[in-house]
Design a protein around this motif. Structure first.
Motif, PDB file in Angstrom:
ATOM      1  N   LYS A  52       0.856  -1.155   0.031  1.00 20.73           N
ATOM      2  CA  LYS A  52      -0.044   0.074  -0.112  1.00 20.73           C
ATOM      3  C   LYS A  52       0.993   1.365  -0.026  1.00 20.73           C
ATOM      4  O   LYS A  52       0.385   2.379  -0.418  1.00 20.73           O
ATOM      5  CB  LYS A  52      -0.950   0.123   1.323  1.00 20.73           C
ATOM      6  N   PHE A  58      -3.382   6.341   0.738  1.00 20.41           N
ATOM      7  CA  PHE A  58      -3.214   5.175   0.136  1.00 20.41           C
ATOM      8  C   PHE A  58      -3.231   3.882   1.209  1.00 20.41           C
ATOM      9  O   PHE A  58      -3.761   3.029   0.920  1.00 20.41           O
ATOM     10  CB  PHE A  58      -2.174   5.175  -0.672  1.00 20.41           C
ATOM     11  N   LEU A  64      -7.011  -0.182  -3.572  1.00 20.11           N
ATOM     12  CA  LEU A  64      -6.311   0.534  -4.250  1.00 20.11           C
ATOM     13  C   LEU A  64      -6.706   0.972  -5.735  1.00 20.11           C
ATOM     14  O   LEU A  64      -7.043   0.205  -6.385  1.00 20.11           O
ATOM     15  CB  LEU A  64      -4.666  -0.176  -4.641  1.00 20.11           C
ATOM     16  N   GLY A 163       4.579   1.879  -2.078  1.00 20.56           N
ATOM     17  CA  GLY A 163       3.286   1.854  -2.938  1.00 20.56           C
ATOM     18  C   GLY A 163       3.209   2.347  -4.342  1.00 20.56           C
ATOM     19  O   GLY A 163       2.910   1.631  -5.081  1.00 20.56           O
ATOM     20  N   TYR A 167       2.985   0.103  -7.814  1.00 20.77           N
ATOM     21  CA  TYR A 167       2.105   0.571  -8.830  1.00 20.77           C
ATOM     22  C   TYR A 167       2.513   0.635 -10.127  1.00 20.77           C
ATOM     23  O   TYR A 167       2.320  -0.053 -11.086  1.00 20.77           O
ATOM     24  CB  TYR A 167       1.384   1.872  -8.494  1.00 20.77           C
TER      25      TYR A 167
END
Length: 291
Positions: A52, A58, A64, A163, A167
């Motif tokens: 996360k 977030f 998410l 995080g 991503y």
């Protein structure tokens, strides 16, 4: 009168802000969430934090949303970058941010990024300075006293938050091979949060032996810090090579699966296997003994 002013990391990058308050301010760096923050939020699962990230919105989100990451980067460009740095090529800059986060933790090579970003090598170097000044990237430079044997100029670059690394790497689920590099990021964040410094190096020789982080504190020999998700998978080759050149100094292997500290000896080189919490306690204790 005492004033507490909070703002984005670019506040410190403003020459006007720096110059007018020289000698009259003290900066407190609020990094992404640390171990202590996890306890406060009553969510101390490290894997959860790695995926996360450490930005509270977030971290607290049940699910998410990918668009939130892009919105953050768009806002960073609009509110922080354009106001202070007057960069013009939004696409090139955001592509550079993407590449930095995908390759986070690796050796930085400006030439390899120039093509995908469609800019010159000089512009890439300027982009990196901008990310470093705004604390979106951390440039970890090599520790060296022997240019003929050691890497002296090639930095490693870490993205500011796990995080965002997850991503951009499209890590919807963390695999065992992902945990090691993300743990390295988290250890770096914890050191920076507690010591309030970016004066951290890494070490690598020209035979590709490497130590994750080297911490040089005033009045003490260099600390060698190795990060391992699991203590069972530790290879001491890099540490042994480092200590052949730098005899003095403590060695720590920081592992996610170690609760009670213990030591191991590798051909005369002793390393303490510790938790991240214990490492911070040891480092801060050393700072107090050698102000």
């Amino acid at each position: 009168i005492r004033i507490l002013a909070t703002g984005s990391s670019t506040l410190g990058a403003s020459h006007k802000f720096r110059d007018t308050l020289t000698g009259r301010k003290r900066d407190i760096w609020l990094t992404p969430m640390s171990l202590e923050d996890l306890r406060d939020f009553k969510k101390d699962k490290i894997k959860y934090r790695l995926q996360k990230g450490g930005l509270p919105p977030f971290f607290l989100s049940e699910k998410l949303v990918e668009s939130d990451f892009q919105e953050w980067v768009d806002s960073f460009w609009a509110k922080d970058i354009q106001e202070l740095f007057r960069l013009e090529r939004r696409h090139s800059f955001q592509k550079f941010v993407e590449l930095i986060l995908i390759q986070s933790g690796g050796i930085f090579e400006a030439t390899k990024m120039a093509g995908p970003c469609e800019v010159s090598r000089t512009t890439i170097s300027n982009y990196l300075k901008v990310l470093e000044e705004t604390f979106v990237a951390h440039v970890i430079r090599p520790f060296s006293t022997n240019p003929s044997m050691e890497i002296v100029s090639a930095p490693k670059v870490y993205g500011f938050d796990t995080g965002f690394v997850c991503y951009y790497r499209r890590l919807s689920e963390l695999r065992s091979e992902d945990l090691g590099v993300l743990w390295e990021h988290f250890v770096l964040n914890e050191i920076m949060a507690n010591l309030q410094t970016r004066k951290i190096n890494y070490w690598r020789d020209k035979r590709d032996h490497e130590v994750d982080f080297i911490l040089v504190q005033q009045g003490t020999p260099p600390l060698a810090l190795e990060c391992k998700w699991s203590a069972d998978h530790y290879d001491p080759a890099g540490l042994m090579a480092f200590r052949r050149r730098y005899k003095e100094g403590n060695n720590y292997v920081i592992c996610a699966d170690v609760e009670k500290s213990y030591s191991r000896k590798f051909n005369g080189v002793t390393a303490a296997f510790v938790s991240l919490k214990t490492l911070i306690k040891e480092i801060k204790g050393s700072q107090n003994r050698h102000p």
